[in-house]
Scaffold this motif. Structure first.
Motif, PDB file in Angstrom:
ATOM      1  N   GLN A   2     -18.213 -15.024  15.656  1.00  0.00           N
ATOM      2  CA  GLN A   2     -17.612 -14.797  16.951  1.00  0.00           C
ATOM      3  C   GLN A   2     -16.165 -15.228  16.906  1.00  0.00           C
ATOM      4  O   GLN A   2     -15.849 -16.338  16.504  1.00  0.00           O
ATOM      5  N   PHE A  88     -17.548  -8.952  28.154  1.00  0.00           N
ATOM      6  CA  PHE A  88     -17.257  -9.451  26.819  1.00  0.00           C
ATOM      7  C   PHE A  88     -15.954  -8.856  26.304  1.00  0.00           C
ATOM      8  O   PHE A  88     -15.685  -7.658  26.511  1.00  0.00           O
ATOM      9  N   LEU A  99     -17.196  -5.177  15.291  1.00  0.00           N
ATOM     10  CA  LEU A  99     -16.522  -5.897  16.363  1.00  0.00           C
ATOM     11  C   LEU A  99     -16.998  -7.336  16.421  1.00  0.00           C
ATOM     12  O   LEU A  99     -18.169  -7.621  16.192  1.00  0.00           O
ATOM     13  N   PHE A 101     -17.538 -10.285  18.946  1.00  0.00           N
ATOM     14  CA  PHE A 101     -17.689 -10.513  20.379  1.00  0.00           C
ATOM     15  C   PHE A 101     -17.653 -11.993  20.721  1.00  0.00           C
ATOM     16  O   PHE A 101     -18.128 -12.829  19.947  1.00  0.00           O
ATOM     17  N   GLY A 102     -17.130 -12.293  21.917  1.00  0.00           N
ATOM     18  CA  GLY A 102     -17.246 -13.629  22.467  1.00  0.00           C
ATOM     19  C   GLY A 102     -18.583 -13.776  23.162  1.00  0.00           C
ATOM     20  O   GLY A 102     -19.428 -12.881  23.139  1.00  0.00           O
TER      21      GLY A 102
END
Lengths: 111, 115
Positions: A2, A88, A99, A101-102
């Motif tokens: 992340q 997000f 990707l 993601f947070g």
């Protein structure tokens, strides 16, 4: 791994108010995207902003990007109950396709 | 047209059993992604398929995880000897050509619960 970190973790507002969510990331990026997720299931793409752009609009959404601070913000204007969801940010990773993601911001809009 | 579909929508299994999750991407999309989302967390990348190229399996957490894709269509994610920490929502996405500027379209996910 992340990379993006959204802030705040949770946000509660009333209909008609504006909602602002922030995202910080660690490494350089080519672009940053925002997604919405309803009820913990599928994600919906909202907007993509490239590293050479500073601001982008789409309907009631406004996204800013500050690459010097490695941060982005998502503003939802005149919020509606239907905007209740998790939001997000996602950055492109070193692979060029996966990707990062947070953990997301959980937005609650009450009537 | 139809979006990305996934099946089953929910799967409850016992520890140690194998499970198979299915993803039907949008027709014509050459790129397909699997992600995992644990409760309250963001998405973790698992695996990426693009056309006939060798898949990028760098996100698979252990050798109990594997995935296949038939041409540019259906993909299956298999988890062998499931463990409780495998409990999560498994999300599949597809995109037209792949690459970070290509919009990824997500399926509704499969919620896996390992007892």
């Amino acid at each position: 791994s992340q990379q993006g970190e959204e802030d705040p973790q949770a946000l509660s507002i009333q209909e008609g108010e504006n909602a602002t969510m922030n995202c910080s990331y660690k490494t350089s990026i080519n672009n940053l995207q925002w997604y919405r997720q309803n009820s913990g299931r599928g994600l919906v793409h909202l907007i993509l902003i490239r590293s050479n752009e500073r601001e982008k609009h789409s309907g009631r959404l406004r996204v800013t990007l500050d690459t010097s601070k490695k941060s982005s913000s998502l503003l939802i204007t005149a919020s509606r109950a239907a905007d209740t969801a998790s939001y997000f940010c996602a950055t492109d990773g070193s692979s060029g396709y996966a990707l990062n993601f947070g953990k997301g911001t959980s937005l609650l809009v009450t009537p | 047209g139809a979006g990305v579909s996934q099946s089953p929508s929910n799967k409850v299994t016992e520890k140690g059993k194998d499970v198979e999750l299915r993803c039907d991407p949008i027709s014509g999309h050459t790129a397909l992604y699997w992600y995992r989302q644990r409760l309250g967390q963001g998405l973790e990348f698992l695996i990426y398929f693009q056309g006939n190229s060798a898949p990028d399996k760098s996100g698979l957490p252990s050798d109990r995880f594997s995935a296949e894709r038939t041409g540019e269509s259906v993909s299956t994610l298999t988890i062998q000897r499931t463990q409780q920490e495998d409990s999560a929502v498994y999300l599949c996405a597809s995109s037209l050509i792949g690459g970070s500027t290509d919009t990824q379209y997500f399926g509704p996910g499969t919620r896996l619960t390992v007892l």
